[in-house]
Design a protein around this motif. Structure first.
Motif, PDB file in Angstrom:
ATOM      1  N   GLU A  20      -6.090  13.181   8.731  1.00 56.28           N
ATOM      2  CA  GLU A  20      -6.096  11.716   8.850  1.00 56.28           C
ATOM      3  C   GLU A  20      -7.391  11.256   8.209  1.00 56.28           C
ATOM      4  OE1 GLU A  20      -3.855   9.705  10.380  1.00 56.28           O
ATOM      5  OE2 GLU A  20      -2.540  11.240  11.202  1.00 56.28           O
ATOM      6  N   SER A  54     -11.944   4.151  13.124  1.00 56.37           N
ATOM      7  CA  SER A  54     -13.115   4.520  12.328  1.00 56.37           C
ATOM      8  C   SER A  54     -14.002   3.310  12.055  1.00 56.37           C
ATOM      9  CB  SER A  54     -12.684   5.168  11.011  1.00 56.37           C
ATOM     10  OG  SER A  54     -12.037   6.398  11.236  1.00 56.37           O
ATOM     11  N   GLY A 112     -10.238  11.427  10.877  1.00 57.78           N
ATOM     12  CA  GLY A 112      -9.937  11.021  12.243  1.00 57.78           C
ATOM     13  C   GLY A 112     -10.541  11.927  13.298  1.00 57.78           C
ATOM     14  N   SER A 125      -7.320  16.485  13.357  1.00 53.01           N
ATOM     15  CA  SER A 125      -7.201  15.154  12.754  1.00 53.01           C
ATOM     16  C   SER A 125      -7.904  15.091  11.400  1.00 53.01           C
ATOM     17  CB  SER A 125      -7.792  14.091  13.695  1.00 53.01           C
ATOM     18  OG  SER A 125      -7.090  14.050  14.915  1.00 53.01           O
ATOM     19  N   VAL A 156      -9.554   9.844  16.766  1.00 51.21           N
ATOM     20  CA  VAL A 156      -8.141   9.691  17.131  1.00 51.21           C
ATOM     21  C   VAL A 156      -7.711  10.917  17.936  1.00 51.21           C
ATOM     22  CG1 VAL A 156      -7.603   8.250  15.140  1.00 51.21           C
ATOM     23  CG2 VAL A 156      -7.306  10.716  14.965  1.00 51.21           C
ATOM     24  N   GLN A 178      -6.116   5.249  12.710  1.00 48.76           N
ATOM     25  CA  GLN A 178      -7.333   5.976  12.372  1.00 48.76           C
ATOM     26  C   GLN A 178      -8.332   5.063  11.670  1.00 48.76           C
ATOM     27  OE1 GLN A 178      -8.183   7.305   8.883  1.00 48.76           O
ATOM     28  NE2 GLN A 178     -10.135   7.943   9.715  1.00 48.76           N
TER      29      GLN A 178
END
Length: 342
Positions: A119, A155, A210, A116, A214, A151
């Motif tokens: 991302e 976050s 991410g 990730s 994620v 994402q």
């Protein structure tokens, strides 16, 4: 000069709003391959399934025919699956949630897990922002309903914030780049290959990614009517196996794939190679197991809470696990090439 040239950087990527992207769409039909009485209609994106299968040699010796339809993003591809115009196609972790939330007739049949790191939430290099907790009151560009959108939400939550604590600007990548490069927004939530491109071509740095927030999943999604057709279902199983081998080929030949991908998409080779090493080449085909289903359910519940999908639903009802075979669990660690350029 900067205002005129930077938005143009994304023009070669207009056809790469990547499964993760928003509602922009455009489709064309491709030619057919293979032989036999069965034709599998595959939804693709520029530089996607067809390119990777051809480059890896996995389109050789098909005993069914293939008809390609090309889309600019995941949501319109899944609209075509719902309309039975496409039998199967690949998307990111968010479009299936929006499709199911709209009660579309789609079924998740395959999955892969990757890094990730692509991302990302990026800021200008000279930004005073050093961590996501400092985003309170700041303006952030993001494509609504994209994986980057989720994402960003995740976050912010990790940093003790919510979307109500920031100013969201719902913009597609080309418009978002213009806003970002002109200082109209404080940050930009994006995904690869945009992440790799922006880090290579603008004065930007990553604020957060991410990773750890994620699920890193992407999916193959089929039409229920295709799955009810025994011959098409058999072809879908074969396609998923070929995609698994093709993904293995990408990991073993990142430079070769980056050259093909750059030619297909118009990306500079260096950007393509960064995106392969940061994101796309890290993917591992995995089973659609209870952990993957629960993770997607969390995404669905999040967007339902934000009232961005019209209803709550049970993600498991949109999953068919018959093609799991002996695949590893969805928690399998992504492959790694080491740190990509930034």
């Amino acid at each position: 000069m900067r205002r005129r040239t930077l938005p143009a950087l994304l023009l070669p990527l207009a056809l790469l709003l990547a499964a993760c992207g928003g509602a922009t769409s455009a489709s064309t039909t491709g030619d057919t391959d293979g032989k036999g009485s069965v034709t599998l209609n595959i939804g693709d994106q520029k530089g996607g399934y067809e390119a990777i299968l051809r480059a890896s040699g996995e389109l050789d010796d098909l005993d069914y025919r293939v008809k390609w339809s090309t889309f600019t993003s995941g949501p319109p591809l899944l609209e075509a699956v719902n309309a039975k115009a496409v039998d199967i196609g690949g998307v990111g972790n968010t479009p299936p949630v929006f499709a199911a939330g709209s009660d579309s007739k789609v079924v998740v049949v395959g999955a892969s897990h990757g890094s990730s790191a692509g991302e990302a939430l990026v800021v200008p290099k000279d930004s005073p922002l050093r961590n996501p907790a400092q985003l309170r009151g700041k303006s952030i560009a993001v494509a609504q309903g994209s994986s980057a959108h989720y994402q960003l939400v995740a976050s912010l939550k990790e940093a003790g914030l919510s979307v109500s604590d920031v100013k969201l600007n719902y913009l597609q990548p080309a418009d978002a780049l213009a806003a970002f490069s002109r200082g109209k927004v404080d940050a930009w939530a994006i995904w690869d290959p945009y992440t790799s491109q922006v880090l290579r071509t603008t004065k930007a740095r990553v604020l957060t990614t991410g990773e750890g927030v994620v699920n890193g999943l992407s999916f193959q999604v089929a039409s229920p009517s295709a799955l009810k057709d025994a011959k098409k279902a058999e072809a879908i199983g074969d396609l998923l196996a070929r995609l698994q081998r093709a993904q293995d080929w990408v990991f073993k030949h990142p430079e070769a794939w980056a050259k093909v991908w750059a030619k297909e998409t118009g990306l500079p080779y260096e950007v393509a190679l960064d995106a392969v090493k940061r994101s796309y080449g890290t993917r591992v085909p995995v089973a659609i197991d209870p952990a993957a289903i629960a993770s997607e359910q969390a995404i669905a519940d999040t967007f339902a809470d934000l009232k961005l999908i019209p209803r709550r639903f049970t993600f498991k009802e949109y999953v068919d696990t018959r093609f799991n075979r002996d695949l590893p669990p969805s928690s399998t660690a992504p492959r790694s090439y080491g740190k990509a350029s930034s």
